[in-house]
Write an enzyme that holds these catalytic residues in place. Structure first.
Site, short mmCIF file in Angstrom:
data_model
loop_
_atom_site.label_atom_id
_atom_site.label_comp_id
_atom_site.label_asym_id
_atom_site.label_seq_id
_atom_site.Cartn_x
_atom_site.Cartn_y
_atom_site.Cartn_z
N LYS A 20 0.47 -0.61 -0.24
CA LYS A 20 -0.28 0.07 0.18
C LYS A 20 1.04 1.34 -0.08
O LYS A 20 0.49 2.38 -0.63
CB LYS A 20 -0.70 0.00 1.38
N ARG A 95 -9.28 1.22 8.57
CA ARG A 95 -9.10 -0.08 8.79
C ARG A 95 -10.71 -1.20 9.72
O ARG A 95 -9.88 -2.06 10.19
CB ARG A 95 -8.23 0.12 9.65
N ARG A 132 11.12 -5.75 5.57
CA ARG A 132 10.48 -4.51 5.45
C ARG A 132 12.01 -3.89 5.88
O ARG A 132 12.29 -4.29 7.40
CB ARG A 132 9.58 -4.30 5.51
P1 ADP Z 1 1.36 -1.59 7.42
O1 ADP Z 1 1.76 -0.66 6.17
O2 ADP Z 1 1.78 -2.93 8.36
O3 ADP Z 1 -0.16 -1.76 6.84
P2 ADP Z 1 0.41 1.13 9.24
O4 ADP Z 1 2.33 1.45 8.75
O5 ADP Z 1 -0.62 0.91 8.31
O6 ADP Z 1 1.15 -1.15 9.16
O7 ADP Z 1 0.47 1.26 10.37
C1 ADP Z 1 1.59 0.55 11.38
C2 ADP Z 1 0.36 0.66 13.25
O8 ADP Z 1 -0.34 1.82 12.70
C3 ADP Z 1 -1.48 -0.17 13.23
O9 ADP Z 1 -0.43 -1.74 13.66
C4 ADP Z 1 -1.68 0.36 13.63
O10 ADP Z 1 -1.26 0.14 15.92
C5 ADP Z 1 -1.78 2.09 13.96
N1 ADP Z 1 -2.02 2.13 12.98
C6 ADP Z 1 -2.53 3.05 11.44
N2 ADP Z 1 -3.78 3.48 11.05
C7 ADP Z 1 -4.54 2.98 11.32
C8 ADP Z 1 -5.64 3.21 11.53
N3 ADP Z 1 -6.42 3.35 10.59
N4 ADP Z 1 -6.16 2.64 12.88
C9 ADP Z 1 -6.15 1.92 13.58
N5 ADP Z 1 -4.77 2.07 13.60
C10 ADP Z 1 -3.61 2.24 13.03
P1 ADP Z 2 2.32 -2.27 3.23
O1 ADP Z 2 2.27 -0.40 2.82
O2 ADP Z 2 1.27 -2.47 2.67
O3 ADP Z 2 2.08 -2.21 4.30
P2 ADP Z 2 5.25 -1.67 1.69
O4 ADP Z 2 4.41 -0.95 0.85
O5 ADP Z 2 5.55 -1.29 3.13
O6 ADP Z 2 3.71 -2.37 2.38
O7 ADP Z 2 5.38 -2.66 1.74
C1 ADP Z 2 5.78 -3.88 2.16
C2 ADP Z 2 7.46 -4.63 1.94
O8 ADP Z 2 7.60 -5.25 0.65
C3 ADP Z 2 8.76 -3.67 1.51
O9 ADP Z 2 9.43 -3.74 2.11
C4 ADP Z 2 8.29 -2.97 0.33
O10 ADP Z 2 9.57 -2.81 -0.46
C5 ADP Z 2 8.06 -5.05 0.02
N1 ADP Z 2 7.29 -4.42 -1.66
C6 ADP Z 2 5.87 -3.69 -1.84
N2 ADP Z 2 5.56 -3.68 -2.94
C7 ADP Z 2 6.16 -5.06 -3.61
C8 ADP Z 2 6.40 -5.57 -4.65
N3 ADP Z 2 5.00 -5.89 -5.45
N4 ADP Z 2 7.00 -6.88 -4.67
C9 ADP Z 2 7.78 -7.32 -3.39
N5 ADP Z 2 7.82 -6.79 -2.89
C10 ADP Z 2 7.56 -5.04 -1.98
#
Ligand code: ADP
Ligand code: ADP
Ligand code: ZN
Length: 222
Positions: A20, A95, A132
């Protein structure tokens, strides 16, 4: 509308590690939109030691969700800023169903809401999160070829909540709290699912195509 382009409101839905943030960043850059990542906003608050950050830290490190009230307040304030009038790319919000319902109200009258659901198998998510890295200074997610942060030169570190036990907890919470949003949105003409288990550039191209298709579906529905 004075000939101004219609707003482009996009949300990125998907489990932790789906890509994302990676895709939101690209989309925001190519379309000139603000990227609004609630995870980034919270991590910045933790680093800055604000009251909100201090209150959120333990919850985030345990992989749990911050309360709907707090999150809805953060996003409402952010969407009211001037730069979000042209639209936005939301990453990490909504979420929960309560957050999604609140977002519908916030976006009401501001143009269609395009929902992109990124789909990636669980074993791939676990593998991605294990490797990551983020910048210890500016919080940027590292691209695969970075040894130090490509934005500010800062050292790269793992996120505390990307440790395997916490990842398992976050995936469980995702299934329970966030996955129901797929049903919440999927009957809308502006919903598109995207196979996120492909090379980043291919995903980017499909994100772009999905936005074009969803935008014309929204236009046809008016
Ligand atoms: P990921 O990239 O792994 O999906 P995020 O960086 O978006 O995780 O979020 C990290 C943490 O921040 C979540 O595990 C939660 O604790 C908090 N968080 C982020 N966005 C939200 C939301 N919309 N509602 C509740 N908690 C959130
Ligand atoms: P999210 O915001 O959904 O938690 P991230 O964008 O942070 O996901 O991506 C999670 C991890 O996977 C990061 O280390 C990123 O560099 C890697 N990643 C993202 N997109 C891809 C893809 N299409 N293929 C392989 N690795 C990816
Ligand atoms: Zn940096």
């Amino acid at each position: 509308m004075n000939g101004a382009r219609p707003a482009l409101n996009v949300i990125m839905l998907g489990p932790p590690g789906a890509g994302k943030g990676t895709q939101a960043e690209r989309l925001a850059r190519t379309r000139g939109l603000p990227k609004i990542s609630t995870g980034d906003i919270l991590r910045e608050a933790v680093q800055a030691g604000t009251e909100m950050g201090l209150a959120a830290k333990a919850t985030m490190e345990a992989g749990n969700l911050i309360s709907d009230d707090v999150m809805i307040g953060i996003v409402r304030d952010r969407l009211n800023r001037e730069d979000a009038r042209v639209g936005f790319v939301l990453d990490g919000f909504p979420r929960t169903v309560a957050q999604a319902a609140a977002l519908d109200e916030m976006v009401n009258g501001r143009g269609p809401l395009i929902v992109l659901a990124m789909v990636v198998p669980e074993d791939i998510l676990v593998r991605r999160l294990a490797t990551r890295r983020i910048c210890s200074k500016c919080g940027a997610t590292a691209a695969v070829d970075w040894n130090v942060c490509g934005k500010c030169g800062g050292a790269l570190i793992a996120r505390v909540d990307d440790s395997i036990d916490i990842v398992r907890e976050r995936l469980k919470i995702y299934l329970r709290q966030t996955d129901p949003l797929v049903n919440f949105y999927s009957t809308r003409g502006t919903f598109r699912a995207i196979d996120g288990n492909q090379r980043p550039d291919i995903v980017t191209a499909q994100v772009d195509a999905a936005i074009t298709a969803a935008t014309s579906a929204a236009g046809a529905a008016q």
